[in-house]
Structure formats: structure tokens, C-alpha cells
Design an enzyme around this catalytic site. Structure first.
Site, PDB file in Angstrom:
ATOM      1  CB  CYS A   1      -4.950  -9.661   1.075  1.00  0.00           C
ATOM      2  SG  CYS A   1      -4.554  -8.754   2.583  1.00  0.00           S
TER       3      CYS A   1
ATOM      4  CG  ASP B   1      -2.001   0.921   1.253  1.00  0.00           C
ATOM      5  OD1 ASP B   1      -2.081   1.728   0.319  1.00  0.00           O
ATOM      6  OD2 ASP B   1      -2.831   0.860   2.188  1.00  0.00           O
TER       7      ASP B   1
ATOM      8  CD1 TRP C   1      -1.870  -4.502  -0.498  1.00  0.00           C
ATOM      9  CD2 TRP C   1      -2.482  -2.501  -1.282  1.00  0.00           C
ATOM     10  NE1 TRP C   1      -2.927  -4.053   0.270  1.00  0.00           N
ATOM     11  CE2 TRP C   1      -3.323  -2.824  -0.192  1.00  0.00           C
ATOM     12  CE3 TRP C   1      -2.685  -1.285  -1.941  1.00  0.00           C
ATOM     13  CZ2 TRP C   1      -4.337  -1.979   0.266  1.00  0.00           C
ATOM     14  CZ3 TRP C   1      -3.705  -0.449  -1.490  1.00  0.00           C
ATOM     15  CH2 TRP C   1      -4.510  -0.795  -0.394  1.00  0.00           C
TER      16      TRP C   1
ATOM     17  CG  ASN D   1      -7.620  -3.363   4.182  1.00  0.00           C
ATOM     18  OD1 ASN D   1      -7.383  -4.363   4.833  1.00  0.00           O
ATOM     19  ND2 ASN D   1      -6.713  -2.787   3.411  1.00  0.00           N
TER      20      ASN D   1
ATOM     21  CG  ASP E   1      -3.199  -7.449   8.394  1.00  0.00           C
ATOM     22  OD1 ASP E   1      -2.715  -7.968   7.367  1.00  0.00           O
ATOM     23  OD2 ASP E   1      -3.976  -6.476   8.359  1.00  0.00           O
TER      24      ASP E   1
ATOM     25  NE  ARG F   1      -6.191   0.368   6.933  1.00  0.00           N
ATOM     26  CZ  ARG F   1      -5.251   0.013   6.083  1.00  0.00           C
ATOM     27  NH1 ARG F   1      -5.552  -0.303   4.854  1.00  0.00           N
ATOM     28  NH2 ARG F   1      -3.997  -0.053   6.457  1.00  0.00           N
TER      29      ARG F   1
ATOM     30  CG  ASP G   1      -5.784  -5.641   1.556  1.00  0.00           C
ATOM     31  OD1 ASP G   1      -6.634  -6.333   2.139  1.00  0.00           O
ATOM     32  OD2 ASP G   1      -4.838  -5.089   2.147  1.00  0.00           O
TER      33      ASP G   1
HETATM   34  C1  GLA Z   1      -4.291  -4.797   5.000  1.00  0.00           C
HETATM   35  C2  GLA Z   1      -3.457  -5.998   4.638  1.00  0.00           C
HETATM   36  C3  GLA Z   1      -2.014  -5.735   4.962  1.00  0.00           C
HETATM   37  C4  GLA Z   1      -1.539  -4.509   4.216  1.00  0.00           C
HETATM   38  C5  GLA Z   1      -2.429  -3.326   4.548  1.00  0.00           C
HETATM   39  C6  GLA Z   1      -2.101  -2.137   3.681  1.00  0.00           C
HETATM   40  O1  GLA Z   1      -4.353  -4.624   6.368  1.00  0.00           O
HETATM   41  O2  GLA Z   1      -3.915  -7.146   5.284  1.00  0.00           O
HETATM   42  O3  GLA Z   1      -1.223  -6.846   4.632  1.00  0.00           O
HETATM   43  O4  GLA Z   1      -1.542  -4.773   2.840  1.00  0.00           O
HETATM   44  O5  GLA Z   1      -3.798  -3.635   4.357  1.00  0.00           O
HETATM   45  O6  GLA Z   1      -2.917  -1.079   3.920  1.00  0.00           O
END
Ligand code: GLA
Length: 703
Positions: A497, A342, A385, A454, A519, A417, A452
Site C-alpha cells: 500500500c 493505522d 497495518w 505514505n 484510497d 502528512r 503502507d
Molecule cells: C494510507 C492508506 C490507507 C490507510 C491510511 C492510514 O492512506 O492508503 O488505506 O491505511 O494510510 O493512515
């Protein structure tokens, strides 16, 4: 082989098991599911008392509201006259009927044969086909259903089964894999002797709250259930007063009402079920099944690259030079793939901005295409990413297309987030996401994508579709995007992810053969996360990285050896700033990677079973063996050095002799049988600094 007896009995034998149906009643009935029956057994004996006619007393493959069955139903239809009564009756069965998939739902690959039961509700004019599919050399059975509205009015599906199984038992031990961020797939055991238990997600993903995999145990053995679906799922287990246990699994009926227009159809996701007497065999069956029937065949046996990811090392704080420095050391120690995490796009220096603007942050990267080339010039593969389903308020995309966001008019959207989700049910958004992905892949010629996700759904709304259809429509469009992009970029390795491992499921694995497990890279926690994950998923599916010590999250200390040993129980990577290695650490890591490369085939594709002792006495670890069980490795972890106990190692025979030799300790012993005394082992650890978890790796050969 599917065999029919006396017109009314159907028997299917899988590798070790038998499934038998009776089709002489109102609906097909499962009269047996368990260990393989003798060839000549008389199936009529299994039917039980046919004078008991109450619909809730028969072990039908479907349950519906409208008669005297008041247990959880597996189907619920809102008919065109707004009633909820249905009366599906058995019409016929077909062998090897082609399953029609008019959706983008992923389905398991290479099925051997199927039997399809055709049920019809004449009054409401609905056909339901329930498919049971079987696979070569596997005990896994796939089940799903296909509904067709044959009438001339729309109906609504409130609930549709993927699977219904009825068993006679008065008690189950239920194992579910629950948790949250950084504590995914923690195993919990519940006992149900009557009553109703559910395992479900409502957050729009398969979730870290409750993984779709459920394991049941009764006096006969273990029953495993999993669903190939990444959105809201639900598995319920209900035991009635007469010891009938009903298991239903499928799309969650929470906020679900799906309109089916006349002559339109609906396919439910595939559920998988298995019975085994031994729980380790059950896990290995799932592991093999994923490799043979879920992941893209290209990855079935492909050795995975050892990666170095910069996230834990730098977070958002990097520039071109920092990345080149990290990648250079990565190359020096033997890593094969560098992953830029990221922070490389828009003006992203923290998690406040830029999601949706998948355009190079040149000031930081020095040109993402140039940076990718420089990394490749070092002799590394390049990975990047992306979080394609999201949008930040502070983004160009939001300024230009606020309507792309999943949010409800006149309501402030809930931020998690600092971000919102894109409305993937909108075709234009779907194309936007696809084009962003294409653009990144074309610009960087990346070899790997970390995809990802999140946050979870909250402001569920579409101007076009009812919120009741939203979750399913979203996931279908997501699958379409994943399907398109993974087909267009066949040589790119995709890793799933979701804030760690909050979307760890079979459908994601269909497109992406590996998923970041969590994580939380603290080995003490990780061993539990990996143990929970390993019940249903193969080690090569789970990303496991060596990170810095003290751990960024728990602040606990671990030796490099322990961090490595635990990461060998998954798909190995490193996630730290290697420019901070001391000379000694660099040498250790070099040796670790060299060692892993020599044994990669075994670690990634051997038969791996994690020790369930971790739930009892904190002694964790795993064994990995080659197919013939002649050689392998054992990793043992323990929070203290002195453990005057012995543990039974799975997969080893109690009758054989094994030669054990230390990989990271001085140790050499022949053992008779499958028990190892830990006292000797942990006392041989040389590095006795004050760590929060100790571990040893032992090589094993048949003596
Ligand atoms: C998530 C992923 C991490 C990383 C962060 C980046 O939490 O699980 O591995 O890539 O985002 O923001």
C-alpha cells in the site's frame, strides 16, 4: 527456442511472436519484433539496407554518445578521465548464461532460456552483458543488463538500460497510466509522430504520477513495456525523421550517478516487453505472467481471504471494544480476515505522531496481543497495518535516533502528512525496521500485514553515499528487508500500500501478491482506477473494497450492490464500520459474501478484461470468464439508468450464443454474438434511488 542461422542471425519464437537479431555489425541489431514469422522465412530479407551505416540508422540494442547518434542514449558512463564517450562493441553471445545478481534486486522467476550479448568498451575497459530471457508459453520477453568495470579506476554510471528497442514506425499512440493520490492509473492517450516522449517518476517510488507500464500502438498492433522496479523509472519514446522509433526503459537518469569501483558490477532492473495484435490479449499475457513469474509461487493460485478493514470506518478513533464489535459483525457477515489499520501504536490518535514507535498503544488496544487473540477467537484471521519506512518528529525513535531520519544537515526537513522517511541506506536503520516487523509479527502472530508508505522522498541525504546513489540504494535495501521478512514469515500474507496505490509495480508484487489499489473507494472513480490498473496487472493483485455510502471522499451515493459489483473486479474486501449496518444491509452483505465465496475462484483467477468504453462514454465494468470461456460474469456500470446503446463485450465470440441472466436484477436473455443492449438491463434495476452510478451483474453461460 533460440535458433542461429548463418552465424549472423538469431531467431527466437515465443508463443505468438518472433524476435530476430542480426549480429554481423558493430552491435547486435533487432531486425524483427512482431507476430510470428513463417518457419522458413529468409532472415536476411529483414536486415534492410546495410549500406546505411550511420549508427543512429541501425536498430541496435544499445545507443551511446560519441559518434553520430544524438538521440536519447540508453547508456551514459562517466569514465575515469571524466569524459562521457563510450564505444561498446559486440564481442560474442552466449545462450543460457547465468545472470549474476550481486544485489537484492528481485528478478522474475522460472525463466526458460536466455541469450546474452556481450559488449565491450576496450578503451574504458567496461563489459556490458545484455540479457534477453524467455518464458514457457508466454509472449513476454525480459531484458536487462549487467555491467562490469574491468578497469583499475572507478567509473560512474549516469544511465544504464534495462531495455532498448528500435522499431520502424512514423507514429505511435502512447497510453500511459498517470494520476495522483486517489486517482491512480488514469489512462492518457498521446500521439507521437516525431519528437520525444517520456514517462517517468522522480519521487523515489514507482509513483502514482506515472506508473512504469507503457502501452504503444501502431499499425501492426500493441507493444507493452513494464519495469520491475519501485523507484525512479523512465521510459522514453523517440521517433526520428527517418521513422526510427527508439524505446528505452530503465532506472531514471534523474539524480543518478552510480560509482562502480574497479572489478565491481551493476545490474539493471528487468524490463519486460511484449507485442500483441490485440490489446486484451496483451493484458491477459501480463496477468498470467505476474502469476507465473513474479509473485511468490505460493500465491500463484491461492484463494485470497475476504477482509474487513476498519480504516474508513473509524480512522484513528477506536478502542478495543470498537474493534471487537467491528470484527464480530465482520465474522457474522462472512468476512475471513480482520485488518486493524493505522492508530494501534505509540500514542497515535492522529497522523502527527508515533511513526517509528511500533509499540502497542495499550490504552487503546487493551494489549495488541490480547486483541489479536480475541479476533482469532472469533474465527477470523488477524491482520495489522504498519508503515515501516517512516518516522514522526513526535516519536521516541526520533528523540533517541534523529540520525535515522532521511534529512539534510542544517536544513529543516520537508514534512508530508507530518512525517519524514527513515534513511534505509543506513544498515542500522535497516536492522531496526526488520526488528520492528519481527516484533509485531511475533507479538500478534498476525496472518496478514498491510505495508503502507505514505509520502515521497524529498530530503535525500546520507552521510555515507552521494545523493546520486541514494534512490537506488534505498530501494535495494527495501527489497532486502521485504525479502528477509517475507521469507521468515512464509505464512503471512503481505499487502502493499502506498497512500493508496502509489507504489503499484512488479517488484512490490514479487514480495507482496496484492496491493491496495487506491484510497478512493468511490465506485464511479474506482471503476476507472481499476480499468487503468488492469491493463498490466491481474485483478487478484488489486485490493478493492466496499466502503460506506455516501463515500467519505467524494460524498457521492451508491447502492450496496454497485459498491459490491465494482469491488468484485479486484480482490474483495469491506472497509467501513459494519456495526452501522441496518438489518437489511447486513443481510445484503451476508448474501454478497456468500455469493463471492461460491464464485471466488472465477472472480480472483478467471480471465478478466475491463471495458474500455469507460473512456468513451462512461460505460464501465468488466467481464470475467473461466479458462474455457464457457461461463463467467459481466459487471456493467453507468452513471445513468437509460442508456440506449449497445456495447461490445471483450473476450466473447461474435459467432457464439450466450445465455445471460441477472444476478442482482430480473433479466434473462440469449444473445447471439458479443453485443449487449444496455437499455433493457439498466431498466431492470429495482433500487432506483438517486445514485451516482448504477450497475448490474450478469451471469453468463455459453448457450
Ligand atoms: C494510507 C492508506 C490507507 C490507510 C491510511 C492510514 O492512506 O492508503 O488505506 O491505511 O494510510 O493512515
Amino acid at each position: 527456442m533460440i535458433k542461429i542461422f548463418d552465424n549472423n542471425y538469431i531467431r527466437i519464437d515465443t508463443k505468438n511472436n518472433t524476435l530476430a537479431f542480426y549480429i554481423g555489425g558493430e552491435l547486435p541489431e533487432i531486425i524483427y519484433f512482431g507476430s510470428k514469422l513463417k518457419k522458413k522465412i529468409d532472415l536476411t530479407q529483414l536486415l534492410g539496407n546495410t549500406t546505411i551505416t550511420g549508427v543512429d540508422m541501425r536498430d541496435y540494442i544499445l545507443s551511446q554518445y560519441g559518434k553520430e547518434d544524438f538521440k536519447e542514449p540508453s547508456i551514459k558512463i562517466k569514465n575515469s578521465n571524466k569524459t562521457f564517450v563510450s564505444n561498446f562493441k559486440y564481442i560474442d553471445f552466449k545462450i543460457n548464461k547465468k545472470l549474476i545478481n550481486n544485489t537484492s534486486l528481485p528478478l522474475s522467476r522460472n525463466k526458460k532460456e536466455n541469450i546474452c550479448f556481450i559488449l565491450k568498451d576496450d578503451i574504458n575497459n567496461i563489459t556490458l552483458e545484455i540479457y534477453y530471457s524467455f518464458f514457457d508459453n508466454s509472449d513476454i520477453i525480459s531484458i536487462n543488463s549487467h555491467l562490469v568495470n574491468d578497469g583499475n579506476k572507478s567509473i560512474f554510471i549516469n544511465k544504464i538500460p534495462s531495455l532498448q528497442l528500435e522499431l520502424k514506425t512514423d507514429q505511435f499512440n502512447i497510453y500511459t497510466f498517470d494520476g495522483g493520490w486517489a486517482q491512480e492509473r488514469m489512462r492518457h492517450e498521446s500521439i507521437i509522430k516525431g519528437g520525444l516522449f517520456t514517462n517517468e517518476s522522480r519521487n523515489g517510488s514507482s509513483s502514482n504520477d506515472h506508473n512504469p507500464f507503457v502501452l504503444l500502438k501502431n499499425k501492426f498492433g500493441y507493444y507493452g513495456f513494464n519495469l520491475m522496479y519501485s523507484s525512479n523509472h523512465k521510459t522514453s519514446i523517440e521517433i526520428d525523421a527517418f521513422s526510427h522509433a527508439r524505446i528505452i526503459s530503465g532506472i531514471n537518469d534523474f539524480m543518478f550517478e552510480y560509482k562502480i569501483k574497479p572489478h565491481k558490477d551493476f545490474l539493471s532492473p528487468e524490463a519486460f516487453m511484449i507485442f500483441e495484435k490485440n490489446q486484451d490479449t496483451l493484458s491477459l499475457e501480463f496477468h498470467n505472467f505476474i502469476q507465473n513469474h513474479i509473485v511468490n509461487p505460493k500465491y500463484k493460485h491461492l484463494l485470497r481471504p475476504i477482509l474487513m478493514n476498519n480504516w474508513e470506518g473509524t480512522n484513528f478513533d477506536f478502542n478495543e471494544q470498537k474493534i471487537i464489535d467491528i470484527a464480530s459483525v465482520a465474522k457474522e457477515v462472512g468476512a475471513e480476515l480482520f485488518v486493524l489499520d493505522d492508530g494501534w501504536f505509540g500514542h497515535r490518535d492522529n497522523d502527527n505522531s508515533s511513526l517509528g514507535d511500533w509499540i502497542d498503544y495499550k490504552k487503546k488496544t487493551g494489549g495488541i496481543d490480547i486483541l489479536a487473540d480475541k479476533i482469532k477467537d472469533l474465527g477470523l484471521l488477524f491482520g495489522i497495518w504498519i508503515e515501516p519506512e517512516m518516522i514522526s518528529e513526535d516519536s521516541n525513535l526520533y528523540q533517541i535516533h534523529p540520525e535515522y531520519t532521511m534529512k539534510i544537515p542544517n536544513r529543516t526537513p520537508y514534512l508530508h502528512r507530518n512525517q519524514m522517511m527513515l534513511d534505509l541506506t543506513n544498515k542500522e536503520v535497516k536492522n531496526y525496521v526488520l526488528n520492528c516487523l519481527r516484533n509485531i509479527l511475533n507479538t500478534t502472530k498476525a496472518n496478514y500485514i498491510k505495508w503502507d508508505y505514505n509520502r515521497n522522498f524529498s530530503d535525500v541525504y546520507s552521510p555515507k553515499y552521494s545523493a546520486n546513489e541514494y534512490f537506488h540504494r534505498y530501494i535495494l535495501n527495501l527489497y532486502e528487508i521485504m525479502d528477509t521478512i517475507t521469507k521468515e514469515y512464509k505464512n503471512v500474507l503481505f499487502e502493499g500500500c502506498a497512500a493508496g496505490g502509489s507504489r503499484f509495480d512488479l517488484a512490490i508484487l514479487y514480495y507482496m501478491p496484492q496491493i491496495w489499489a487506491s484510497d478512493n473507494t468511490d465506485p464511479y472513480d474506482r471503476i476507472k482506477i481499476q480499468t487503468g490498473t488492469s491493463y498490466a496487472y491481474h485483478q487478484v493483485n488489486m485490493g478493492a473494497h466496499v466502503s460506506a455510502s455516501p463515500n467519505w471522499f467524494t460524498k457521492r451515493n451508491f447502492s450496496l450492490q454497485t459498491r459490491f459489483n465494482v469491488a468484485c473486479g479486484g480482490n474483495l474486501g469491506y472497509e467501513l464500520d459494519p456495526t452501522k449496518f441496518t438489518k437489511k444491509e447486513k443481510e445484503i452483505v451476508k448474501k454478497q459474501i456468500e455469493f463471492y465465496k461460491q464464485n471466488r475462484e472465477l472472480f480472483q483467477y478467471g480471465e478478466m478484461i475491463y471495458f474500455k468504453d469507460v473512456y468513451k462514454n462512461d460505460i464501465g465494468g468488466f467481464i470475467v470468464l473461466n479458462k474455457k470461456h464457457q461461463e463467467g460474469f459481466i459487471v456493467l456500470t453507468s452513471p445513468s439508468l437509460i442508456n440506449n446503446i449497445s456495447i461490445k463485450i471483450p473476450l466473447l465470440s461474435s459467432k457464439k450464443k450466450y445465455h445471460l441472466s441477472g444476478v442482482d436484477i430480473k433479466y434473462d436473455e440469449i444473445i447471439h454474438g458479443n453485443k449487449i443492449d444496455l437499455y433493457n438491463l439498466f431498466n431492470n434495476i429495482e433500487d432506483k434511488a438517486n445514485y451516482d452510478l448504477y450497475s448490474v451483474m450478469i451471469k453468463l453461460n455459453i448457450a
